[in-house]
Design a protein around this motif. Structure first.
Motif, PDB file in Angstrom:
ATOM      1  N   ALA A 125      80.793 -74.765  22.628  1.00  0.00           N
ATOM      2  CA  ALA A 125      81.502 -74.636  23.903  1.00  0.00           C
ATOM      3  C   ALA A 125      83.015 -74.794  23.761  1.00  0.00           C
ATOM      4  O   ALA A 125      83.728 -74.720  24.762  1.00  0.00           O
ATOM      5  CB  ALA A 125      80.958 -75.652  24.900  1.00  0.00           C
TER       6      ALA A 125
ATOM      7  N   THR B 197      76.347 -67.622  28.600  1.00  0.00           N
ATOM      8  CA  THR B 197      76.494 -68.955  29.215  1.00  0.00           C
ATOM      9  C   THR B 197      76.649 -68.915  30.726  1.00  0.00           C
ATOM     10  O   THR B 197      76.697 -69.975  31.364  1.00  0.00           O
ATOM     11  CB  THR B 197      77.728 -69.668  28.626  1.00  0.00           C
TER      12      THR B 197
ATOM     13  N   THR C 224      79.292 -68.084  32.465  1.00  0.00           N
ATOM     14  CA  THR C 224      80.587 -68.658  32.825  1.00  0.00           C
ATOM     15  C   THR C 224      81.534 -67.560  33.293  1.00  0.00           C
ATOM     16  O   THR C 224      81.635 -66.514  32.653  1.00  0.00           O
ATOM     17  CB  THR C 224      81.222 -69.364  31.614  1.00  0.00           C
TER      18      THR C 224
ATOM     19  N   SER D 130      86.566 -73.634  30.209  1.00  0.00           N
ATOM     20  CA  SER D 130      85.455 -74.095  29.373  1.00  0.00           C
ATOM     21  C   SER D 130      84.176 -73.338  29.680  1.00  0.00           C
ATOM     22  O   SER D 130      83.880 -73.035  30.845  1.00  0.00           O
ATOM     23  CB  SER D 130      85.220 -75.597  29.595  1.00  0.00           C
TER      24      SER D 130
ATOM     25  N   THR E 123      80.249 -73.079  30.274  1.00  0.00           N
ATOM     26  CA  THR E 123      79.383 -74.024  30.965  1.00  0.00           C
ATOM     27  C   THR E 123      78.324 -74.613  30.043  1.00  0.00           C
ATOM     28  O   THR E 123      77.722 -75.636  30.360  1.00  0.00           O
ATOM     29  CB  THR E 123      78.673 -73.335  32.140  1.00  0.00           C
ATOM     30  N   GLU E 124      78.090 -73.980  28.916  1.00  0.00           N
ATOM     31  CA  GLU E 124      77.114 -74.503  27.955  1.00  0.00           C
ATOM     32  C   GLU E 124      77.429 -73.929  26.583  1.00  0.00           C
ATOM     33  O   GLU E 124      78.282 -73.041  26.446  1.00  0.00           O
ATOM     34  CB  GLU E 124      75.688 -74.121  28.363  1.00  0.00           C
ATOM     35  N   THR E 125      76.767 -74.422  25.576  1.00  0.00           N
ATOM     36  CA  THR E 125      76.971 -73.917  24.222  1.00  0.00           C
ATOM     37  C   THR E 125      76.246 -72.595  24.049  1.00  0.00           C
ATOM     38  O   THR E 125      75.040 -72.518  24.296  1.00  0.00           O
ATOM     39  CB  THR E 125      76.447 -74.927  23.189  1.00  0.00           C
TER      40      THR E 125
ATOM     41  N   SER F 276      74.091 -69.848  22.426  1.00  0.00           N
ATOM     42  CA  SER F 276      73.105 -69.959  21.354  1.00  0.00           C
ATOM     43  C   SER F 276      72.574 -68.609  20.895  1.00  0.00           C
ATOM     44  O   SER F 276      72.078 -68.482  19.777  1.00  0.00           O
ATOM     45  CB  SER F 276      71.935 -70.834  21.808  1.00  0.00           C
TER      46      SER F 276
END
Length: 360
Positions: free
Chosen positions: A302, A320, A322, A328, A330-332, A334
Protein backbone atom coordinates in the motif's frame (compact mmCIF):
# COMPACT_ATOMS: atom_id res chain seq x y z
CA UNK A 1 24.31 12.39 -10.57
CA UNK A 2 22.35 15.33 -9.19
CA UNK A 3 18.66 15.54 -9.87
CA UNK A 4 15.98 18.19 -9.75
CA UNK A 5 12.96 17.43 -7.61
CA UNK A 6 9.35 18.39 -8.25
CA UNK A 7 7.62 20.09 -5.33
CA UNK A 8 3.82 20.22 -5.39
CA UNK A 9 2.00 22.74 -3.20
CA UNK A 10 -1.59 21.87 -2.37
CA UNK A 11 -4.17 24.58 -3.05
CA UNK A 12 -7.83 24.49 -2.06
CA UNK A 13 -10.58 26.32 -3.92
CA UNK A 14 -12.85 28.03 -1.44
CA UNK A 15 -16.48 27.02 -1.62
CA UNK A 16 -15.85 23.79 -3.55
CA UNK A 17 -13.10 22.21 -1.46
CA UNK A 18 -11.44 21.08 -4.69
CA UNK A 19 -7.73 20.42 -4.22
CA UNK A 20 -5.15 21.12 -6.87
CA UNK A 21 -1.41 21.71 -6.92
CA UNK A 22 1.18 24.19 -8.06
CA UNK A 23 4.24 22.27 -9.26
CA UNK A 24 7.75 23.72 -9.01
CA UNK A 25 11.12 22.22 -9.97
CA UNK A 26 13.93 22.84 -7.49
CA UNK A 27 17.29 21.44 -6.49
CA UNK A 28 17.25 19.17 -3.44
CA UNK A 29 20.55 18.08 -1.89
CA UNK A 30 19.15 15.91 0.91
CA UNK A 31 15.58 14.61 1.35
CA UNK A 32 15.97 14.80 5.15
CA UNK A 33 17.07 18.43 5.18
CA UNK A 34 14.50 19.42 2.60
CA UNK A 35 11.57 17.73 4.37
CA UNK A 36 12.64 19.25 7.70
CA UNK A 37 12.82 22.68 6.14
CA UNK A 38 9.49 22.31 4.36
CA UNK A 39 7.95 20.92 7.55
CA UNK A 40 8.91 24.14 9.31
CA UNK A 41 7.38 26.09 6.42
CA UNK A 42 4.13 24.11 6.76
CA UNK A 43 3.95 24.80 10.49
CA UNK A 44 4.30 28.55 9.88
CA UNK A 45 2.02 28.83 6.84
CA UNK A 46 -1.78 28.83 6.87
CA UNK A 47 -3.23 26.81 3.99
CA UNK A 48 -6.51 28.70 3.79
CA UNK A 49 -6.11 29.90 0.21
CA UNK A 50 -3.60 29.90 -2.66
CA UNK A 51 -0.17 28.95 -1.32
CA UNK A 52 2.93 30.92 -2.19
CA UNK A 53 6.16 28.97 -2.58
CA UNK A 54 8.90 29.74 0.02
CA UNK A 55 11.21 32.61 -0.79
CA UNK A 56 14.23 30.33 -1.19
CA UNK A 57 12.74 28.75 -4.33
CA UNK A 58 13.81 30.03 -7.72
CA UNK A 59 10.26 30.90 -8.75
CA UNK A 60 10.78 33.91 -10.97
CA UNK A 61 8.82 32.20 -13.74
CA UNK A 62 6.18 30.78 -11.42
CA UNK A 63 5.13 27.14 -11.22
CA UNK A 64 5.84 24.73 -14.07
CA UNK A 65 2.23 23.59 -14.08
CA UNK A 66 -1.00 23.48 -12.12
CA UNK A 67 -2.81 20.16 -11.84
CA UNK A 68 -4.92 17.85 -9.74
CA UNK A 69 -3.15 15.08 -7.85
CA UNK A 70 -4.42 12.44 -10.28
CA UNK A 71 -2.92 14.40 -13.19
CA UNK A 72 0.52 14.80 -11.65
CA UNK A 73 2.28 12.09 -13.63
CA UNK A 74 0.65 12.70 -17.01
CA UNK A 75 3.23 15.24 -18.18
CA UNK A 76 6.30 13.79 -16.44
CA UNK A 77 8.99 12.30 -18.65
CA UNK A 78 10.25 8.91 -17.38
CA UNK A 79 13.68 8.82 -15.75
CA UNK A 80 14.13 12.63 -15.72
CA UNK A 81 13.72 12.86 -11.94
CA UNK A 82 13.21 10.33 -9.14
CA UNK A 83 11.94 12.85 -6.57
CA UNK A 84 8.53 14.39 -5.92
CA UNK A 85 7.58 16.13 -2.68
CA UNK A 86 3.91 16.93 -2.05
CA UNK A 87 3.34 19.72 0.46
CA UNK A 88 -0.07 19.83 2.15
CA UNK A 89 -1.40 21.68 5.18
CA UNK A 90 -0.58 18.54 7.23
CA UNK A 91 3.00 17.94 6.20
CA UNK A 92 5.40 16.89 3.43
CA UNK A 93 5.12 13.58 1.58
CA UNK A 94 8.28 12.32 -0.14
CA UNK A 95 7.55 10.24 -3.24
CA UNK A 96 9.83 8.19 -5.46
CA UNK A 97 8.97 8.15 -9.18
CA UNK A 98 9.26 4.57 -10.45
CA UNK A 99 9.10 4.27 -14.26
CA UNK A 100 7.24 1.17 -15.45
CA UNK A 101 9.44 1.01 -18.55
CA UNK A 102 11.33 -2.27 -18.76
CA UNK A 103 12.17 -2.42 -22.48
CA UNK A 104 15.28 -0.37 -21.78
CA UNK A 105 18.26 -2.46 -22.90
CA UNK A 106 17.77 -1.52 -26.59
CA UNK A 107 18.00 2.14 -25.57
CA UNK A 108 21.14 1.61 -23.51
CA UNK A 109 22.77 -0.58 -26.18
CA UNK A 110 21.97 1.49 -29.24
CA UNK A 111 21.18 4.96 -27.98
CA UNK A 112 23.69 5.83 -25.28
CA UNK A 113 27.41 5.49 -24.63
CA UNK A 114 29.01 6.12 -21.25
CA UNK A 115 32.69 6.98 -20.91
CA UNK A 116 34.21 7.21 -17.42
CA UNK A 117 37.37 9.25 -16.84
CA UNK A 118 39.57 9.77 -13.83
CA UNK A 119 39.37 13.28 -12.38
CA UNK A 120 43.10 13.67 -12.99
CA UNK A 121 42.44 13.37 -16.75
CA UNK A 122 39.91 16.23 -16.64
CA UNK A 123 40.02 19.80 -15.47
CA UNK A 124 37.98 19.44 -12.28
CA UNK A 125 39.59 22.20 -10.21
CA UNK A 126 37.03 24.76 -11.32
CA UNK A 127 39.10 26.70 -13.86
CA UNK A 128 37.41 24.85 -16.74
CA UNK A 129 33.72 24.31 -15.98
CA UNK A 130 33.22 22.05 -19.02
CA UNK A 131 34.87 19.06 -17.26
CA UNK A 132 36.25 18.03 -20.66
CA UNK A 133 38.83 15.20 -20.58
CA UNK A 134 42.27 15.84 -22.03
CA UNK A 135 42.52 15.06 -25.74
CA UNK A 136 44.82 12.09 -25.09
CA UNK A 137 42.93 10.78 -22.03
CA UNK A 138 41.81 7.16 -22.05
CA UNK A 139 38.50 6.33 -20.37
CA UNK A 140 38.69 3.95 -17.41
CA UNK A 141 35.56 2.21 -18.61
CA UNK A 142 33.21 2.40 -21.61
CA UNK A 143 29.66 1.11 -21.63
CA UNK A 144 28.43 0.90 -25.23
CA UNK A 145 26.70 -1.66 -27.44
CA UNK A 146 29.50 -4.19 -26.84
CA UNK A 147 28.74 -4.15 -23.09
CA UNK A 148 25.26 -5.54 -23.83
CA UNK A 149 26.24 -8.47 -26.00
CA UNK A 150 24.08 -11.46 -25.04
CA UNK A 151 24.23 -13.14 -22.67
CA UNK A 152 24.41 -10.09 -20.43
CA UNK A 153 27.60 -10.40 -18.38
CA UNK A 154 30.17 -8.28 -16.61
CA UNK A 155 28.93 -4.71 -16.06
CA UNK A 156 25.55 -5.57 -17.61
CA UNK A 157 24.90 -8.71 -15.59
CA UNK A 158 22.70 -8.86 -12.52
CA UNK A 159 24.79 -7.31 -9.78
CA UNK A 160 26.86 -5.36 -12.32
CA UNK A 161 27.19 -1.60 -12.53
CA UNK A 162 24.43 -1.10 -15.08
CA UNK A 163 21.82 -2.82 -12.88
CA UNK A 164 21.82 0.34 -10.76
CA UNK A 165 23.43 2.83 -13.10
CA UNK A 166 20.80 2.51 -15.86
CA UNK A 167 18.63 4.97 -13.90
CA UNK A 168 21.24 7.72 -14.26
CA UNK A 169 22.21 6.79 -17.81
CA UNK A 170 18.60 7.07 -18.99
CA UNK A 171 18.18 10.27 -16.98
CA UNK A 172 21.12 11.76 -18.90
CA UNK A 173 19.71 10.54 -22.22
CA UNK A 174 16.38 12.24 -21.61
CA UNK A 175 18.01 15.44 -20.43
CA UNK A 176 20.10 15.52 -23.58
CA UNK A 177 16.96 14.93 -25.63
CA UNK A 178 14.51 17.28 -23.90
CA UNK A 179 16.80 19.81 -22.23
CA UNK A 180 19.06 19.45 -19.19
CA UNK A 181 18.94 21.50 -16.00
CA UNK A 182 22.20 20.26 -14.51
CA UNK A 183 25.50 18.97 -15.82
CA UNK A 184 27.54 20.38 -18.73
CA UNK A 185 26.22 19.77 -22.24
CA UNK A 186 28.49 19.81 -25.27
CA UNK A 187 26.78 19.82 -28.68
CA UNK A 188 29.83 20.64 -30.79
CA UNK A 189 30.99 17.06 -31.26
CA UNK A 190 29.59 14.19 -33.30
CA UNK A 191 26.97 13.46 -30.63
CA UNK A 192 25.42 15.55 -27.82
CA UNK A 193 27.33 14.84 -24.63
CA UNK A 194 26.59 15.45 -20.98
CA UNK A 195 29.49 15.61 -18.55
CA UNK A 196 28.94 15.33 -14.81
CA UNK A 197 31.10 14.80 -11.74
CA UNK A 198 30.78 11.30 -10.30
CA UNK A 199 32.72 10.88 -7.07
CA UNK A 200 36.40 11.14 -7.96
CA UNK A 201 35.77 10.94 -11.69
CA UNK A 202 33.87 12.42 -14.62
CA UNK A 203 31.15 10.71 -16.65
CA UNK A 204 30.73 11.57 -20.32
CA UNK A 205 27.35 10.38 -21.59
CA UNK A 206 26.89 10.53 -25.37
CA UNK A 207 23.40 10.42 -26.90
CA UNK A 208 23.76 8.33 -30.05
CA UNK A 209 20.12 7.88 -31.07
CA UNK A 210 16.73 9.03 -29.76
CA UNK A 211 14.55 6.56 -31.67
CA UNK A 212 14.35 3.86 -28.99
CA UNK A 213 14.13 6.52 -26.30
CA UNK A 214 10.85 7.78 -27.77
CA UNK A 215 9.31 4.30 -27.54
CA UNK A 216 9.90 3.82 -23.82
CA UNK A 217 6.74 3.21 -21.83
CA UNK A 218 5.60 6.40 -20.06
CA UNK A 219 3.61 4.85 -17.18
CA UNK A 220 4.88 5.93 -13.76
CA UNK A 221 4.28 4.63 -10.26
CA UNK A 222 4.66 6.88 -7.23
CA UNK A 223 6.04 5.26 -4.10
CA UNK A 224 5.78 6.82 -0.63
CA UNK A 225 9.19 5.80 0.73
CA UNK A 226 9.04 7.61 4.09
CA UNK A 227 10.22 5.19 6.81
CA UNK A 228 8.00 4.52 9.85
CA UNK A 229 8.49 6.98 12.70
CA UNK A 230 10.21 4.33 14.82
CA UNK A 231 12.61 3.33 12.03
CA UNK A 232 16.30 3.92 12.62
CA UNK A 233 17.17 4.73 9.02
CA UNK A 234 16.94 8.25 7.60
CA UNK A 235 14.76 9.43 4.74
CA UNK A 236 17.78 9.59 2.47
CA UNK A 237 18.75 6.01 3.34
CA UNK A 238 15.18 4.89 2.61
CA UNK A 239 15.30 6.66 -0.76
CA UNK A 240 18.58 4.99 -1.69
CA UNK A 241 17.24 1.55 -0.75
CA UNK A 242 14.05 2.11 -2.74
CA UNK A 243 15.98 3.37 -5.77
CA UNK A 244 18.32 0.38 -5.73
CA UNK A 245 15.58 -2.19 -5.13
CA UNK A 246 13.26 -0.89 -7.86
CA UNK A 247 16.23 -0.60 -10.25
CA UNK A 248 17.23 -4.20 -9.61
CA UNK A 249 13.67 -5.38 -10.21
CA UNK A 250 13.49 -3.46 -13.47
CA UNK A 251 16.81 -4.88 -14.62
CA UNK A 252 15.64 -8.41 -13.88
CA UNK A 253 12.69 -8.07 -16.26
CA UNK A 254 14.58 -5.96 -18.79
CA UNK A 255 17.20 -8.72 -18.98
CA UNK A 256 14.48 -11.31 -19.62
CA UNK A 257 13.18 -9.35 -22.62
CA UNK A 258 16.73 -8.87 -23.94
CA UNK A 259 17.38 -12.61 -23.64
CA UNK A 260 14.12 -13.34 -25.45
CA UNK A 261 15.21 -11.08 -28.29
CA UNK A 262 18.44 -13.00 -28.74
CA UNK A 263 17.14 -16.55 -28.79
CA UNK A 264 18.16 -17.63 -25.31
CA UNK A 265 14.65 -18.95 -24.80
CA UNK A 266 13.48 -19.84 -28.30
CA UNK A 267 15.03 -19.09 -31.72
CA UNK A 268 11.60 -18.77 -33.38
CA UNK A 269 10.47 -16.27 -30.78
CA UNK A 270 13.75 -14.37 -31.05
CA UNK A 271 13.08 -13.73 -34.74
CA UNK A 272 9.71 -12.27 -33.79
CA UNK A 273 11.11 -10.31 -30.86
CA UNK A 274 13.55 -8.40 -33.06
CA UNK A 275 10.51 -6.89 -34.78
CA UNK A 276 8.89 -4.89 -31.99
CA UNK A 277 5.61 -4.58 -33.90
CA UNK A 278 4.89 -8.32 -33.82
CA UNK A 279 1.84 -9.08 -31.62
CA UNK A 280 3.56 -12.06 -29.99
CA UNK A 281 6.39 -9.89 -28.75
CA UNK A 282 3.99 -7.19 -27.60
CA UNK A 283 2.22 -9.88 -25.56
CA UNK A 284 5.53 -10.91 -23.98
CA UNK A 285 6.32 -7.31 -23.06
CA UNK A 286 2.84 -6.86 -21.55
CA UNK A 287 3.16 -10.07 -19.53
CA UNK A 288 6.59 -9.04 -18.28
CA UNK A 289 5.37 -5.56 -17.31
CA UNK A 290 2.60 -7.27 -15.36
CA UNK A 291 5.17 -9.35 -13.49
CA UNK A 292 7.15 -6.19 -12.74
CA UNK A 293 4.03 -4.54 -11.29
CA UNK A 294 3.24 -7.62 -9.20
CA UNK A 295 6.79 -7.68 -7.85
CA UNK A 296 6.56 -4.00 -6.92
CA UNK A 297 3.20 -4.60 -5.22
CA UNK A 298 4.64 -7.55 -3.29
CA UNK A 299 7.60 -5.46 -2.18
CA UNK A 300 5.87 -2.17 -1.34
CA UNK A 301 2.17 -2.97 -0.96
CA UNK A 302 0.00 0.00 0.00
CA UNK A 303 3.01 2.35 -0.15
CA UNK A 304 2.32 2.58 -3.88
CA UNK A 305 -0.05 5.43 -4.61
CA UNK A 306 -3.47 5.41 -6.34
CA UNK A 307 -2.56 8.44 -8.48
CA UNK A 308 0.12 6.45 -10.32
CA UNK A 309 -0.31 6.90 -14.07
CA UNK A 310 -1.29 4.82 -17.08
CA UNK A 311 -2.72 1.33 -16.97
CA UNK A 312 -0.33 0.38 -14.15
CA UNK A 313 -1.91 2.96 -11.86
CA UNK A 314 -5.35 1.99 -13.12
CA UNK A 315 -4.64 -1.65 -12.24
CA UNK A 316 -3.72 -0.63 -8.69
CA UNK A 317 -6.98 1.30 -8.34
CA UNK A 318 -8.95 -1.57 -9.86
CA UNK A 319 -7.42 -4.10 -7.48
CA UNK A 320 -7.91 -2.00 -4.36
CA UNK A 321 -11.03 0.01 -5.16
CA UNK A 322 -9.23 3.30 -4.48
CA UNK A 323 -10.10 6.56 -6.21
CA UNK A 324 -7.29 8.40 -7.94
CA UNK A 325 -7.21 11.72 -6.10
CA UNK A 326 -6.07 10.34 -2.75
CA UNK A 327 -2.67 9.64 -1.22
CA UNK A 328 -3.05 6.04 -0.07
CA UNK A 329 -4.39 2.78 -1.44
CA UNK A 330 -7.23 1.42 0.64
CA UNK A 331 -5.57 -1.99 0.86
CA UNK A 332 -2.48 -3.86 -0.26
CA UNK A 333 -2.75 -4.90 -3.93
CA UNK A 334 -2.44 -8.66 -4.24
CA UNK A 335 -3.59 -9.53 -7.79
CA UNK A 336 -4.82 -12.87 -6.47
CA UNK A 337 -7.80 -13.31 -8.78
CA UNK A 338 -6.35 -11.94 -12.01
CA UNK A 339 -2.75 -11.32 -13.01
CA UNK A 340 -1.61 -7.72 -13.13
CA UNK A 341 -1.01 -8.09 -16.87
CA UNK A 342 -4.60 -9.26 -17.39
CA UNK A 343 -5.99 -6.30 -15.44
CA UNK A 344 -3.70 -3.86 -17.27
CA UNK A 345 -5.00 -5.18 -20.60
CA UNK A 346 -8.62 -4.49 -19.58
CA UNK A 347 -8.53 -1.13 -17.80
CA UNK A 348 -8.24 2.34 -19.27
CA UNK A 349 -5.54 4.68 -17.87
CA UNK A 350 -8.19 6.95 -16.37
CA UNK A 351 -10.07 4.14 -14.63
CA UNK A 352 -11.93 5.21 -11.48
CA UNK A 353 -13.55 2.45 -9.38
CA UNK A 354 -17.20 2.65 -8.52
CA UNK A 355 -18.10 3.25 -4.90
CA UNK A 356 -18.15 0.02 -2.98
CA UNK A 357 -21.37 -0.75 -1.17
CA UNK A 358 -21.23 -0.79 2.59
CA UNK A 359 -21.21 -4.19 4.17
CA UNK A 360 -23.58 -4.83 7.07
Amino acid sequence: MESDALVCFQQTRRGTGERWYKVYRVGVDSPDDFVDRMGEYVRRTHFDGPVTAPHWFDTADGPEEKCRLAELGETLVPFTTPDVFVVTHKGVRPLLVVPMAIEIVPVLAGGLRTREYAASDCDTDGSDPTLAPESDATPKRVLDADAFEPPLSGEAAAGGRIEWFHLFALQAAYRLAVGPRSGVVDTDGEHPTMRVRDGDGVLCLDLLDTGALKRIDRDLLFLDYAPPEDAERSLEESLTVALRDTARLRWRYASHLWHARHGETDEWFAAIARNETEPEYADEVAATRGEFLEALADEYGASLTPFSTGVAGAALRYETGTRADTFSLTETPSFTHDSAADIMSRVEPGYVPEKRKKRF
